[in-house]
Scaffold this motif. Structure first.
Motif, PDB file in Angstrom:
ATOM      1  N   VAL A  14       0.856  -1.181   0.000  1.00  0.00           N
ATOM      2  CA  VAL A  14       0.000   0.000   0.000  1.00  0.00           C
ATOM      3  C   VAL A  14       0.894   1.234   0.000  1.00  0.00           C
ATOM      4  N   VAL A  15       0.678   2.105  -0.980  1.00  0.00           N
ATOM      5  CA  VAL A  15       1.421   3.359  -1.079  1.00  0.00           C
ATOM      6  C   VAL A  15       0.440   4.493  -0.836  1.00  0.00           C
ATOM      7  N   MET A  16       0.791   5.361   0.118  1.00  0.00           N
ATOM      8  CA  MET A  16      -0.124   6.439   0.514  1.00  0.00           C
ATOM      9  C   MET A  16       0.468   7.806   0.209  1.00  0.00           C
ATOM     10  N   GLU A  17      -0.419   8.806   0.168  1.00  0.00           N
ATOM     11  CA  GLU A  17      -0.060  10.186  -0.143  1.00  0.00           C
ATOM     12  C   GLU A  17       0.774  10.243  -1.423  1.00  0.00           C
ATOM     13  N   THR A  18       0.228   9.632  -2.464  1.00  0.00           N
ATOM     14  CA  THR A  18       0.921   9.579  -3.752  1.00  0.00           C
ATOM     15  C   THR A  18       0.928  10.937  -4.458  1.00  0.00           C
ATOM     16  N   ARG A  19      -0.101  11.742  -4.196  1.00  0.00           N
ATOM     17  CA  ARG A  19      -0.233  13.069  -4.822  1.00  0.00           C
ATOM     18  C   ARG A  19      -0.293  12.980  -6.338  1.00  0.00           C
ATOM     19  N   VAL A  20      -0.867  11.896  -6.822  1.00  0.00           N
ATOM     20  CA  VAL A  20      -0.998  11.674  -8.267  1.00  0.00           C
ATOM     21  C   VAL A  20      -2.464  11.362  -8.559  1.00  0.00           C
ATOM     22  N   ARG A  21      -3.043  12.067  -9.505  1.00  0.00           N
ATOM     23  CA  ARG A  21      -4.440  11.827  -9.853  1.00  0.00           C
ATOM     24  C   ARG A  21      -4.603  10.419 -10.435  1.00  0.00           C
ATOM     25  N   ARG A  22      -5.806   9.880 -10.292  1.00  0.00           N
ATOM     26  CA  ARG A  22      -6.068   8.493 -10.679  1.00  0.00           C
ATOM     27  C   ARG A  22      -5.754   8.230 -12.142  1.00  0.00           C
ATOM     28  N   ASP A  23      -6.033   9.219 -13.036  1.00  0.00           N
ATOM     29  CA  ASP A  23      -5.809   8.991 -14.463  1.00  0.00           C
ATOM     30  C   ASP A  23      -4.321   8.893 -14.803  1.00  0.00           C
ATOM     31  N   LYS A  24      -3.448   9.433 -13.953  1.00  0.00           N
ATOM     32  CA  LYS A  24      -2.004   9.330 -14.166  1.00  0.00           C
ATOM     33  C   LYS A  24      -1.381   8.188 -13.378  1.00  0.00           C
ATOM     34  N   ALA A  25      -2.093   7.708 -12.367  1.00  0.00           N
ATOM     35  CA  ALA A  25      -1.526   6.705 -11.474  1.00  0.00           C
ATOM     36  C   ALA A  25      -1.196   5.403 -12.198  1.00  0.00           C
ATOM     37  N   LYS A  26      -2.068   4.981 -13.119  1.00  0.00           N
ATOM     38  CA  LYS A  26      -1.856   3.699 -13.800  1.00  0.00           C
ATOM     39  C   LYS A  26      -0.555   3.688 -14.592  1.00  0.00           C
ATOM     40  N   GLU A  27      -0.172   4.838 -15.158  1.00  0.00           N
ATOM     41  CA  GLU A  27       1.075   4.899 -15.918  1.00  0.00           C
ATOM     42  C   GLU A  27       2.269   4.540 -15.040  1.00  0.00           C
ATOM     43  N   ILE A  28       2.210   4.925 -13.762  1.00  0.00           N
ATOM     44  CA  ILE A  28       3.316   4.648 -12.843  1.00  0.00           C
ATOM     45  C   ILE A  28       3.238   3.216 -12.319  1.00  0.00           C
ATOM     46  N   THR A  29       2.057   2.786 -11.880  1.00  0.00           N
ATOM     47  CA  THR A  29       1.954   1.449 -11.286  1.00  0.00           C
ATOM     48  C   THR A  29       2.198   0.347 -12.310  1.00  0.00           C
ATOM     49  N   ASP A  30       1.974   0.634 -13.588  1.00  0.00           N
ATOM     50  CA  ASP A  30       2.276  -0.356 -14.623  1.00  0.00           C
ATOM     51  C   ASP A  30       3.771  -0.641 -14.715  1.00  0.00           C
ATOM     52  N   ARG A  31       4.597   0.275 -14.203  1.00  0.00           N
ATOM     53  CA  ARG A  31       6.042   0.083 -14.246  1.00  0.00           C
ATOM     54  C   ARG A  31       6.594  -0.517 -12.945  1.00  0.00           C
ATOM     55  N   LEU A  32       5.732  -0.788 -11.988  1.00  0.00           N
ATOM     56  CA  LEU A  32       6.155  -1.373 -10.714  1.00  0.00           C
ATOM     57  C   LEU A  32       5.984  -2.892 -10.753  1.00  0.00           C
ATOM     58  N   PRO A  33       6.682  -3.635  -9.896  1.00  0.00           N
ATOM     59  CA  PRO A  33       6.650  -5.110  -9.946  1.00  0.00           C
ATOM     60  C   PRO A  33       5.402  -5.713  -9.317  1.00  0.00           C
ATOM     61  N   PHE A  34       4.225  -5.224  -9.728  1.00  0.00           N
ATOM     62  CA  PHE A  34       2.930  -5.771  -9.300  1.00  0.00           C
ATOM     63  C   PHE A  34       2.021  -5.821 -10.529  1.00  0.00           C
ATOM     64  N   ASP A  35       1.101  -6.792 -10.540  1.00  0.00           N
ATOM     65  CA  ASP A  35       0.201  -6.889 -11.692  1.00  0.00           C
ATOM     66  C   ASP A  35      -1.250  -6.569 -11.348  1.00  0.00           C
ATOM     67  N   GLY A  36      -1.518  -6.158 -10.104  1.00  0.00           N
ATOM     68  CA  GLY A  36      -2.854  -5.724  -9.720  1.00  0.00           C
ATOM     69  C   GLY A  36      -2.773  -4.392  -9.001  1.00  0.00           C
ATOM     70  N   ALA A  37      -3.763  -3.525  -9.225  1.00  0.00           N
ATOM     71  CA  ALA A  37      -3.699  -2.201  -8.602  1.00  0.00           C
ATOM     72  C   ALA A  37      -5.097  -1.611  -8.453  1.00  0.00           C
ATOM     73  N   ILE A  38      -5.311  -0.917  -7.335  1.00  0.00           N
ATOM     74  CA  ILE A  38      -6.500  -0.101  -7.103  1.00  0.00           C
ATOM     75  C   ILE A  38      -6.007   1.284  -6.703  1.00  0.00           C
ATOM     76  N   HIS A  39      -6.574   2.335  -7.327  1.00  0.00           N
ATOM     77  CA  HIS A  39      -6.155   3.707  -7.036  1.00  0.00           C
ATOM     78  C   HIS A  39      -7.347   4.507  -6.527  1.00  0.00           C
ATOM     79  N   THR A  40      -7.106   5.374  -5.556  1.00  0.00           N
ATOM     80  CA  THR A  40      -8.149   6.313  -5.134  1.00  0.00           C
ATOM     81  C   THR A  40      -7.794   7.703  -5.641  1.00  0.00           C
ATOM     82  N   GLU A  41      -8.792   8.559  -5.662  1.00  0.00           N
ATOM     83  CA  GLU A  41      -8.553   9.950  -6.049  1.00  0.00           C
ATOM     84  C   GLU A  41      -7.810  10.674  -4.933  1.00  0.00           C
ATOM     85  N   THR A  42      -7.030  11.680  -5.324  1.00  0.00           N
ATOM     86  CA  THR A  42      -6.366  12.513  -4.337  1.00  0.00           C
ATOM     87  C   THR A  42      -7.373  13.470  -3.722  1.00  0.00           C
ATOM     88  N   MET A  43      -6.987  14.051  -2.566  1.00  0.00           N
ATOM     89  CA  MET A  43      -7.808  15.069  -1.919  1.00  0.00           C
ATOM     90  C   MET A  43      -7.210  16.423  -2.282  1.00  0.00           C
TER      91      MET A  43
END
Length: 398
Positions: free
Chosen positions: A33-62
């Motif tokens: 679990v990564v918190m306080e990412t400060r990245v909007r959901r539409d940009k988050a997938k671009e980053i998590t696709d490059r990490l060594p995991f194949d499943g991801a759920i993102h929340t919107e920033t505040m």
């Protein structure tokens, strides 16, 4: 299975992706679990696709803050999303191959008290909806007791009581921790230094019965003002097995390697003896020549961990200065390590791209994960994961 939660304070920082891979290499989490990412959901997938995991759920920033990413590997766990808000993600986790199922809630509590109270209310409502084993983990942005804070204003009893009331309604327990006492620091001079324990794991009794040996560790803080927190459901000692000799092609790029070959073949000897001599000398050369990068990094991390432990109990200006110096020294070693991983990936970087990209880390990690054996199925179809049961079988198939 291991779980890591980490408030990264921004997933766009240059060293974010490399440090996540570092955590994965060292602790092999099934869920992170990564918190306080400060990245909007539409940009988050671009980053998590490059990490060594194949499943991801993102929340919107505040606004320009917050954001939670729940990452997992589908060969280790099955994850079913149940609900989420800006401050929480609720999922059902099935651990493979045991098929044990439980509820996992990832939390990033808002720094604003009014919004945290909304989170406490949501968690209390979730508790009324099920009686399953349950884990809640993340950054709660609220110390529970006076011992959870050093410096600054005293812990607010009114706010901590609201937090404790929520935990009681959820029937949660704190299983303690190993490592430095505090998980967050403002990294100021000692006269204005504040440290808090606000990143935590809580479990209900049903979950504790499933994993009675579970262990929580505060890892070394080095790329954020929060430290990663590791939970090991079944902590175990390392298995030190003798590895067969393996020639590494990246040795050929080192100018000192030919002398190792010449020394092994200098005197007339039988082919078998020459090969054994070369394997021994090459292994020693590799350990001393390349291995010192990893050893140096471990030494720096160990010193940093020690400084942070002492800093939690006896803050001083010299310790704050030493911590900052060690962090800079670590950054230099990490740059050296990037070069080594580029070689170890067994890819010609001059053909395939810039040597500072994440490509090489991913390819090396993928190869290592592919070769890792965590369980063996015996003749009757049972999965064996304990060392005492694995060794006899591995001896029969070797």
């Amino acid at each position: 299975m291991n779980i890591i939660v980490w408030n990264c304070r921004g997933a766009l920082k240059p060293n974010f992706q490399s440090y996540v891979r570092e955590l994965v290499r060292n602790h092999n989490p099934g869920i992170m679990v990564v918190m306080e990412t400060r990245v909007r959901r539409d940009k988050a997938k671009e980053i998590t696709d490059r990490l060594p995991f194949d499943g991801a759920i993102h929340t919107e920033t505040m606004g320009f803050a917050g954001g939670i990413w729940l990452l997992w590997n589908s060969d280790r766990v099955e994850v079913v999303q149940l609900a989420n808000t800006e401050q929480e993600i609720h999922v059902e986790v099935k651990v493979l191959p045991t098929n044990l199922s439980w509820i996992f809630t990832a939390v990033y509590a808002s720094p604003r008290c009014v919004e945290r109270q909304v989170l406490w209310g949501n968690l209390s409502k979730v508790a009324e909806l099920h009686n399953l084993p349950w884990v809640i983990a993340g950054d709660f942005n609220e110390p529970l007791i006076d011992e959870d804070k050093f410096g600054g204003r005293p812990v607010s009893m009114a706010r901590s009581l609201l937090f404790k009331e929520c935990l009681d309604k959820c029937n949660m327990v704190d299983m303690g921790f190993n490592g430095p006492k505090y998980t967050w620091t403002n990294r100021r001079e000692v006269s204005s230094l504040i440290q808090e324990r606000i990143d935590r794991f809580f479990m209900n009794p049903s979950w504790c019965l499933l994993y009675p040996d579970a262990k929580i560790s505060h890892l070394t803080r080095c790329h954020s003002d929060h430290c990663p927190v590791l939970m090991e459901t079944k902590p175990r000692g390392q298995m030190f097995l003798t590895r067969p000799f393996k020639f590494q092609s990246f040795w050929l790029s080192d100018p000192s390697f030919p002398s190792v070959v010449n020394q092994a073949w200098r005197q007339p000897r039988k082919l078998r003896d020459a090969i054994d001599t070369f394997a021994h000398q090459a292994s020693l050369w590799n350990k001393n020549h390349f291995g010192n990068i990893f050893h140096k990094k471990k030494r720096i991390m160990a010193r940093l961990d020690g400084v942070q432990r002492v800093l939690a109990s006896e803050p001083s200006a010299s310790l704050v200065s030493l911590e900052n110096h060690l962090i800079k020294e670590l950054d230099v070693v990490l740059e050296q390590e990037k070069d080594l991983w580029a070689l170890k990936s067994r890819i010609n970087w001059m053909v395939l791209g810039d040597r500072n990209t994440s490509f090489y880390h991913v390819s090396a990690i993928t190869r290592r994960k592919r070769n890792l054996i965590t369980a063996i199925k015996n003749e009757v179809g049972d999965w064996l994961m304990r060392r005492g049961k694995l060794l006899p079988i591995s001896g029969r198939v070797s």
